[in-house]
Design a protein around this motif. Structure first.
Motif, PDB file in Angstrom:
ATOM      1  N   LEU A  14       0.812  -1.217   0.000  1.00 11.46           N
ATOM      2  CA  LEU A  14       0.000   0.000   0.000  1.00 11.46           C
ATOM      3  C   LEU A  14       0.847   1.269   0.000  1.00 11.46           C
ATOM      4  N   LYS A  57      -8.347  -1.329   2.936  1.00 13.21           N
ATOM      5  CA  LYS A  57      -7.592  -0.598   1.923  1.00 13.21           C
ATOM      6  C   LYS A  57      -7.267  -1.464   0.708  1.00 13.21           C
ATOM      7  N   LEU A  77      -3.041  -7.561  -3.447  1.00  7.65           N
ATOM      8  CA  LEU A  77      -4.044  -6.506  -3.489  1.00  7.65           C
ATOM      9  C   LEU A  77      -5.278  -6.996  -4.217  1.00  7.65           C
TER      10      LEU A  77
END
Length: 97
Positions: A14, A57, A77
């Motif tokens: 991130l 996130k 992700l």
């Protein structure tokens, strides 16, 4: 079970610093560093708070063998679908907002 390397990798994916995570999570930078160093024995609430934040996130935590029978635990992700909207050539009075 979430591992310390998974926490470090998730934060790195991130592009967030420990201070970034601390300011958003309400945890101290020391607590995050300890979690990432695997020194939080008996502190599952710290790990769970980090898990919840990182997953919100877009991080996916993978268990050992989850994607590949021989693989260990991992991180990736979440694939996001980007809404590009309506292409100009497809605009008309019915869909022009």
């Amino acid at each position: 079970m979430l591992t310390a390397p998974q926490l470090r990798a998730a934060r790195a994916l991130l592009g967030l610093s420990i201070e970034d995570i601390a300011s958003v999570s309400g945890l101290s930078a020391d607590a995050i560093q300890e979690a990432e160093a695997d020194q939080v024995h008996g502190e599952p609430e710290v790990i769970e708070r980090l898990r919840t934040l990182l997953e919100s996130k877009g991080v996916l935590f993978l268990g050992a063998g989850e994607e590949d029978a021989g693989a260990g635990p991992g991180v990736r992700l979440r694939q996001t679908l980007q809404d590009e909207g309506i292409r100009p050539q497809n605009l008309n009075s019915a869909n022009d907002g």
